[in-house]
Design an enzyme around this catalytic site. Structure first.
Site, short mmCIF file in Angstrom:
data_model
loop_
_atom_site.label_atom_id
_atom_site.label_comp_id
_atom_site.label_asym_id
_atom_site.label_seq_id
_atom_site.Cartn_x
_atom_site.Cartn_y
_atom_site.Cartn_z
N SER A 1 0.87 -1.37 -0.02
CA SER A 1 -0.10 0.10 0.03
C SER A 1 0.63 1.12 -0.04
CB SER A 1 -0.93 -0.02 1.20
OG SER A 1 -1.90 -1.06 1.15
N GLU A 2 1.94 1.09 0.59
CA GLU A 2 2.97 2.41 0.75
C GLU A 2 3.59 2.55 -0.52
OE1 GLU A 2 3.06 4.82 2.96
OE2 GLU A 2 1.67 3.84 4.38
N SER A 3 4.24 1.65 -1.09
CA SER A 3 5.12 1.63 -2.11
C SER A 3 5.18 0.81 -3.36
CB SER A 3 6.69 1.59 -1.50
OG SER A 3 6.78 0.32 -1.13
#
Length: 171
Positions: free
Chosen positions: A48-50
């Site tokens: 989700s972040e990267s």
């Protein structure tokens, strides 16, 4: 028929790698065991972040788990570290180590409430405290972006458990 089955399996693996990538599973498994954070949750946060790509955001968050230097300094202080530099956040081992530590810290701070911990990872501890802290539910999250983030992480957690249970040591 065998060639079609082999090709289909390879195609499925390739498609899964594109739509649900997994890298650094050895570090994820190690940190999950060490910090008692589910490996599928760590993988879902990284996704989700990267999307498992080392990058720096417009807000200065860095690495796979998108940790800001300010948050990294907090983690360093909480964990007893003393040699952190911002460049360390580009190292997958350090980034996943710090991000997992922070997930555990937030989960403990908010009484085991995974929704609150994930919301704090995205929107900050102060916002989560104002929205209900340990009693926070998805409906209490006031930022649409944060609510969508938490829902996405929880969905991806299930996807990682379903598709990578062996790689993540969930079996």
């Amino acid at each position: 028929l065998v060639a079609v089955l082999v090709a289909t399996g390879t195609l499925q693996d390739t498609l899964r790698e594109v739509t649900l990538p997994l890298r650094h599973e050895d570090i994820i498994r190690q940190q999950a065991a060490e910090k008692q954070v589910p490996a599928d949750l760590i993988a879902a946060v990284i996704y989700s972040e990267s999307r498992f790509r080392d990058q720096t955001s417009h807000a200065g968050a860095r690495g796979l788990m998108q940790i800001t230097p300010r948050t990294a300094k907090l983690i360093e202080g909480l964990s007893g570290g003393s040699t952190f530099t911002a460049e360390d956040l580009s190292d997958p081992d350090i980034n996943i180590r710090y991000g997992t530590y922070y997930l555990r810290y937030l989960t403990e701070k908010f009484g085991g409430n995974r929704i609150a911990a994930l919301a704090a990872y995205n929107a900050g501890e102060t916002n989560v405290a104002a929205w209900g802290g340990s009693d926070l539910s998805l409906d209490d999250i006031e930022f649409d972006e944060t609510r969508d983030y938490v829902e996405s992480v929880l969905e991806k957690k299930d996807d990682y458990a379903d598709h990578y249970s062996e790689e993540l040591g969930l079996d």
